[in-house]
Design an enzyme around this catalytic site. Structure first.
Site, PDB file in Angstrom:
ATOM      1  N   GLU A  58      44.972  67.419  45.118  1.00 17.43           N
ATOM      2  CA  GLU A  58      45.531  68.574  44.905  1.00 17.43           C
ATOM      3  C   GLU A  58      46.313  68.684  43.541  1.00 17.43           C
ATOM      4  O   GLU A  58      47.259  68.028  43.526  1.00 17.43           O
ATOM      5  CB  GLU A  58      46.617  69.081  46.130  1.00 17.43           C
ATOM      6  CG  GLU A  58      47.361  70.082  45.879  1.00 17.43           C
ATOM      7  CD  GLU A  58      46.624  71.536  45.718  1.00 17.43           C
ATOM      8  OE1 GLU A  58      45.757  71.617  46.258  1.00 17.43           O
ATOM      9  OE2 GLU A  58      47.191  72.402  44.725  1.00 17.43           O
ATOM     10  N   CYS A  89      37.797  67.227  39.507  1.00 13.88           N
ATOM     11  CA  CYS A  89      38.305  68.042  40.181  1.00 13.88           C
ATOM     12  C   CYS A  89      39.742  68.430  39.876  1.00 13.88           C
ATOM     13  O   CYS A  89      39.959  68.756  38.875  1.00 13.88           O
ATOM     14  CB  CYS A  89      37.886  67.973  41.570  1.00 13.88           C
ATOM     15  SG  CYS A  89      38.061  69.415  42.559  1.00 13.88           S
ATOM     16  N   ARG A 121      41.107  77.712  38.998  1.00  8.80           N
ATOM     17  CA  ARG A 121      41.043  76.793  40.361  1.00  8.80           C
ATOM     18  C   ARG A 121      40.516  77.559  41.365  1.00  8.80           C
ATOM     19  O   ARG A 121      40.425  78.863  41.477  1.00  8.80           O
ATOM     20  CB  ARG A 121      42.717  76.446  40.582  1.00  8.80           C
ATOM     21  CG  ARG A 121      43.381  75.812  39.509  1.00  8.80           C
ATOM     22  CD  ARG A 121      44.622  75.359  39.795  1.00  8.80           C
ATOM     23  NE  ARG A 121      44.685  74.805  41.350  1.00  8.80           N
ATOM     24  CZ  ARG A 121      45.767  75.150  42.154  1.00  8.80           C
ATOM     25  NH1 ARG A 121      46.676  75.787  41.697  1.00  8.80           N
ATOM     26  NH2 ARG A 121      45.922  74.506  43.182  1.00  8.80           N
ATOM     27  N   ARG A 151      36.699  72.662  47.045  1.00  3.91           N
ATOM     28  CA  ARG A 151      37.634  73.683  46.678  1.00  3.91           C
ATOM     29  C   ARG A 151      37.516  73.435  45.102  1.00  3.91           C
ATOM     30  O   ARG A 151      38.680  73.541  44.179  1.00  3.91           O
ATOM     31  CB  ARG A 151      39.115  73.461  46.960  1.00  3.91           C
ATOM     32  CG  ARG A 151      39.377  73.712  48.489  1.00  3.91           C
ATOM     33  CD  ARG A 151      40.774  73.417  49.021  1.00  3.91           C
ATOM     34  NE  ARG A 151      41.029  72.069  48.832  1.00  3.91           N
ATOM     35  CZ  ARG A 151      42.190  71.612  48.189  1.00  3.91           C
ATOM     36  NH1 ARG A 151      42.723  72.772  47.390  1.00  3.91           N
ATOM     37  NH2 ARG A 151      42.481  70.461  47.949  1.00  3.91           N
ATOM     38  N   HIS A 186      33.054  66.004  42.521  1.00  7.35           N
ATOM     39  CA  HIS A 186      33.732  64.502  42.511  1.00  7.35           C
ATOM     40  C   HIS A 186      32.612  63.406  42.652  1.00  7.35           C
ATOM     41  O   HIS A 186      31.834  63.173  43.614  1.00  7.35           O
ATOM     42  CB  HIS A 186      34.055  64.504  44.197  1.00  7.35           C
ATOM     43  CG  HIS A 186      35.332  65.379  44.518  1.00  7.35           C
ATOM     44  ND1 HIS A 186      36.624  64.935  44.154  1.00  7.35           N
ATOM     45  CD2 HIS A 186      35.430  66.642  44.808  1.00  7.35           C
ATOM     46  CE1 HIS A 186      37.364  65.915  44.783  1.00  7.35           C
ATOM     47  NE2 HIS A 186      36.815  66.981  44.769  1.00  7.35           N
ATOM     48  N   GLU A 188      32.796  60.447  42.241  1.00  5.19           N
ATOM     49  CA  GLU A 188      33.360  59.265  43.204  1.00  5.19           C
ATOM     50  C   GLU A 188      32.816  59.602  44.556  1.00  5.19           C
ATOM     51  O   GLU A 188      32.741  58.507  45.522  1.00  5.19           O
ATOM     52  CB  GLU A 188      34.949  59.244  43.046  1.00  5.19           C
ATOM     53  CG  GLU A 188      35.725  60.194  43.687  1.00  5.19           C
ATOM     54  CD  GLU A 188      36.251  61.633  42.841  1.00  5.19           C
ATOM     55  OE1 GLU A 188      35.329  61.714  42.040  1.00  5.19           O
ATOM     56  OE2 GLU A 188      36.838  62.257  43.061  1.00  5.19           O
TER      57      GLU A 188
HETATM   58  N1  GLN Z   1      41.758  73.035  44.304  1.00  2.00           N
HETATM   59  C1  GLN Z   1      42.088  72.020  43.917  1.00  2.00           C
HETATM   60  C2  GLN Z   1      43.408  72.200  43.108  1.00  2.00           C
HETATM   61  O1  GLN Z   1      43.703  73.037  42.664  1.00  2.00           O
HETATM   62  C3  GLN Z   1      41.162  70.852  43.494  1.00  2.00           C
HETATM   63  C4  GLN Z   1      40.219  70.505  44.650  1.00  2.00           C
HETATM   64  C5  GLN Z   1      40.024  69.079  44.791  1.00  2.00           C
HETATM   65  O2  GLN Z   1      40.189  68.190  43.681  1.00  2.00           O
HETATM   66  N2  GLN Z   1      38.932  68.866  45.291  1.00  2.00           N
HETATM   67  O3  GLN Z   1      44.094  71.256  42.568  1.00  2.00           O
END
Ligand code: GLN
Length: 210
Positions: A58, A89, A121, A151, A186, A188
């Site tokens: 996040e 991300c 985002r 996300r 991701h 990873e």
């Molecule tokens: N939506 C998240 C953000 O804005 C990122 C999501 C993620 O790292 N899987 O930070």
């Protein structure tokens, strides 16, 4: 490679930290690189690493915690000085020069800002809209790379020094700008260390040049 072993830092505030540690260790093993992976949070720790990974998670939480520890300016300076960085991300959001949210608009979150992109985002929807997709990434060879999108953001503007390395559904989902790699997905979590290997190659080149 020089005798001193390589040190990779993973920003250790929040998110899929351990998964990035594991993927980096796997890449080191596959490339027979003698190195260690450490969690970094504080400015003095960031001064010591040869390369830095910013994990998914996040970004608003990560940047708030990094700001409290006064780590943002140190990361910015080291990246500007050429230290390789891989942001996945939320990590790519942290690197962007500006971030906004698809639904709520401007989030005014602090970013490190070295990567000349504007990022949207949650560009593919919320948690329930998470998905996997095979991506064609020339720099990683012929076989597709499994993109795990959670996300996930997408790049809505990219500056002239930014090379697009992957697209999905017409959106830019991975970029490189000199010593910076950013991915909306991701790597990873892909069970495939090719992206981390690519990053390690950049770190080895950086170390050789120093
Ligand atoms: N939506 C998240 C953000 O804005 C990122 C999501 C993620 O790292 N899987 O930070």
């Amino acid at each position: 490679m020089t005798k001193k072993q390589l040190t990779i830092g993973v920003l250790g505030f929040q998110g899929d930290i351990e998964e990035n540690v594991a993927a980096t260790r796997q890449a080191m093993e596959e490339m027979s690189v003698n190195g260690s992976v450490e969690l970094v949070r504080y400015p003095e720790e960031m001064e010591r690493v040869d390369g830095l990974i910013l994990p998914g998670g996040e970004s608003t939480v990560q940047s708030a915690l990094a700001a409290i520890q006064r780590s943002l300016p140190v990361m910015k300076k080291r990246i500007a000085d050429g230290m390789p960085v891989l942001g996945t991300c939320a990590g790519m959001i942290m690197l962007s020069k500006r971030a906004y949210d698809r639904v709520v608009g401007e989030t005014r979150q602090k970013t490190i800002g070295n990567l000349d992109i504007v990022i949207e985002r949650n560009a593919f929807g919320r948690q329930n809209d998470s998905f996997e997709a095979d991506l064609k990434i020339d720099a990683l060879g012929k076989s597709p790379f499994k993109g795990v999108f959670i996300r996930a953001p997408a790049v809505s503007e990219a500056g002239k020094d930014v090379e697009v390395i992957a697209r999905h559904a017409g959106r830019i989902v991975a970029v490189r700008q000199k010593n910076i790699i950013g991915t909306a997905f991701h790597p990873e979590l892909a069970g495939d260390a090719r992206m981390h290997r690519q990053f390690l190659k950049m770190v080895l080149d950086y170390r050789r040049a120093k």
